[in-house]
Design an enzyme around this catalytic site. Structure first.
Site: not given
Length: 623
Positions: A247-248
């Site tokens: 989840e960048v």
């Protein structure tokens, strides 16, 4: 971190006469036909991948909710622990051994999310023996700010963080109970616990968001090397390390990243792979033989060739996370085939036993999490059958190394607390024993009830009957009382017709009410109020045995005080109305004008009002 409603799964409505059902959960539906179908699909996809063919697959669906994307006022001071005796020395009451009957042949790992409601070490002393008996092989510990960072990183520590001695004690407890410890250290996304500090703002990908590291900043790798070094120094015997990397958010949006993309003519996927490769290469150099793990939600969207050329598959394994009760096993099969083509030898699966059904979830839905395990078992059986079947020359079968049961405590570093660990122990026990047995049957259910000290377990209502003999059982029952008081006690007061007719907000504000109508309602109000008030100190005490004072205060402020404070105000207003004995304490209904009309300014020649006797008989004013 944490977790979305994952991809839509197969319909759970299919069933035939041979299905076995326990408390409404099919175990598993049309197993033979579905497993044969999955076997053929996964086997054919693996063969294609091993032959070097490029699979033209659609972009994987992205999760939308579930695992969080990433990581004291009004409450009396929380008491310090009243002693370990309150936990009942659970481990000393164990007798005999429960045979594991492990039917899966993979590691089973329990995830402990310390970014919120981190338990005291004294609670882990009671919990680890239970985890071992339930069939766990390891614990995946996401320390975040609970780790005792030192030196320049000391500002990352929570005021209630573990000490170095605590970290050593946790590992000793794990060894004594035949559990491995796998640390999880975020190295890209979900970096809020670091980037929230002003000192590290220059390392943010986007200046206004504290979630994602800037992979191009000069200080990024020195920071990661220091952070990872301190954690590994405290875990000298670990075989595994999880580097997060999920989840960048907003990667590619920062000024440095935009310049990099322009300069190199690459895409954000290559930018992601470059950073992860730098991290895992450093770790492999510093700790030869250390096997690395990372979340797969970004990897699954990248072309196999790009992943293979990065070199990451030689150093790390992807951990596939999906938390829906009914997984799209066809899609998961395609993702596994991509990983085989990318050069990975092993994959890990991540299910969920808590913390994936809502950021403010207080009570764990048992059926949801059980169904999630059963879905993963179908995927595992299909993969194992395909990997053990005949392969073409030079084929490299991919296998599942383990299943991690995630137990998220917050969706990210800033979100509220979801289900407390003791509340989710029944869910954890059901899920672990289901993975050990390879199915959920009446035998599995009976084993769980015996281990936890329950007489019955109802999956659909997510309730357990009995005193409970597991660590934190007191907290489990007290939180259940909070849930029941919220759902029944307060709702009954709100829906009471007397309250609606004679104790409305208007009546309370203006101190106007009929005691004759209020007394019956008052008895209900008093009963509910006394139940909440008597529960509060007991709840505070038992929460303080398991958790530190900051967690106790936060949980009470989130889940108790929003109910208790309005109730206390209601009791005060009721008592004041009774004391008035029907005497108007303010305006009666109809006497309050909320927006009185403006009085017009008198015009020329106005002589002011005359006395009634001077007024014309028609009631008007003369000129």
């Amino acid at each position: 971190m944490r977790r979305p409603e994952d991809i839509d799964g197969e319909s759970s409505g299919e069933s035939d006469g041979g299905d076995r059902t326990v408390e409404g959960v099919t175990t598993p539906p049309r197993m033979l036909q579905r497993n044969q179908k999955l076997l053929l699909q996964v086997a054919s996809l693996l063969l294609c991948a091993c032959a070097g063919l490029r699979l033209l697959l659609p972009r994987c669906l992205e999760p939308t909710s579930g695992r969080p994307w990433g990581e004291a006022g009004g409450v009396q001071p929380s008491p310090e622990p009243v002693g370990e005796s309150t936990l009942g020395s659970w481990s000393q009451r164990l007798t005999g051994e429960v045979p594991r009957r492990d039917q899966t042949g993979v590691m089973k790992v329990v995830h402990l999310d310390m970014k919120g409601a981190a338990p005291r070490v004294s609670y882990l002393e009671q919990l680890f023996p239970l985890l071992s008996r339930l069939g766990a092989d390891a614990v995946l510990i996401e320390y975040e700010d609970m780790f005792p960072f030192h030196g320049e990183l000391e500002l990352l520590r929570s005021p209630h963080s573990y000490s170095k001695h605590d970290i050593e004690r946790i590992q000793q407890l794990a060894t004594q109970n035949h559990l491995e410890v796998i640390p999880l250290v975020q190295t890209f996304g979900h970096f809020e616990f670091v980037l929230k500090h002003e000192k590290f703002w220059p390392l943010r990908e986007v200046d206004r968001y504290p979630s994602t590291l800037n992979p191009h900043a000069a200080g990024t790798m020195p920071l990661l090397r220091a952070l990872l070094g301190q954690v590994l120094d405290q875990h000298p015997h670990t075989r595994w390390l999880h580097v997060g990397a999920d989840e960048v958010f907003h990667l590619g949006e920062g000024a440095d990243s935009r310049a990099w993309l322009l300069r190199h003519g690459e895409d954000v996927g290559h930018m992601y792979l470059n950073h992860v490769r730098e991290v895992v290469t450093f770790l492999s150099w510093r700790h030869p033989g250390l096997r690395l793990l990372l979340w797969d939600d970004v990897l699954r969207r990248l072309p196999p060739q790009a992943v293979q050329e990065s070199g990451i598959p030689q150093l790390a394994d992807p951990m596939m996370w999906f938390y829906d009760p009914d997984l799209d096993t066809d899609q998961i099969g395609r993702i596994i085939a991509k990983y085989a083509e990318s050069g990975f030898r092993s994959v890990w699966f991540a299910s969920s036993f808590k913390g994936s059904t809502g950021p403010a979830q207080m009570w764990t839905p048992l059926s949801h999490h059980l169904s999630n395990q059963l879905s993963w078992l179908r995927v595992l059986r299909a993969l194992q059958a395909a990997s053990s079947g005949p392969h073409i020359r030079d084929a490299r079968p991919i296998r599942c190394q383990g299943i991690v049961l995630t137990g998220w405590q917050r969706y990210d570093h800033y979100s509220v607390l979801c289900e407390l660990l003791p509340v989710a122990v029944p869910s954890l026990a059901i899920c672990l024993q289901t993975l050990v047995a390879g199915e959920f049957t009446e035998v599995t259910k009976k084993t769980v009830m015996e281990l936890l000290g329950f007489q019955t377990i109802n999956l659909e209502s997510s309730t357990c009957q009995g005193d409970g003999m597991f660590p934190g059982a007191e907290v489990y029952h007290l939180v259940e009382q909070v849930k029941e008081l919220k759902e029944n006690g307060l709702r009954a007061l709100e829906e009471d017709s007397t309250a609606q007719g004679w104790f409305s907000p208007y009546h309370r504000k203006n101190h106007f009410g009929n005691p004759q109508n209020l007394e019956a309602f008052g008895r209900k109000l008093t009963k509910v109020s006394e139940a909440w008030e008597s529960l509060l100190p007991t709840l505070q005490m038992h929460l303080g045995v398991v958790f530190y004072s900051n967690t106790v205060d936060e949980w009470l402020e989130e889940y108790v005080l929003p109910q208790l404070e309005p109730l206390r105000a209601m009791v005060r207003d009721y008592q004041e109305l009774l004391q008035l004995k029907g005497k108007p304490g303010g305006a009666r209904p109809g006497e309050v004008v909320l927006n009185p009309p403006a009085i017009p300014t008198p015009g020329p020649g106005f002589r002011g009002p005359r006395s009634r006797r001077e007024s014309p008989g028609d009631g008007s004013f003369g000129g």
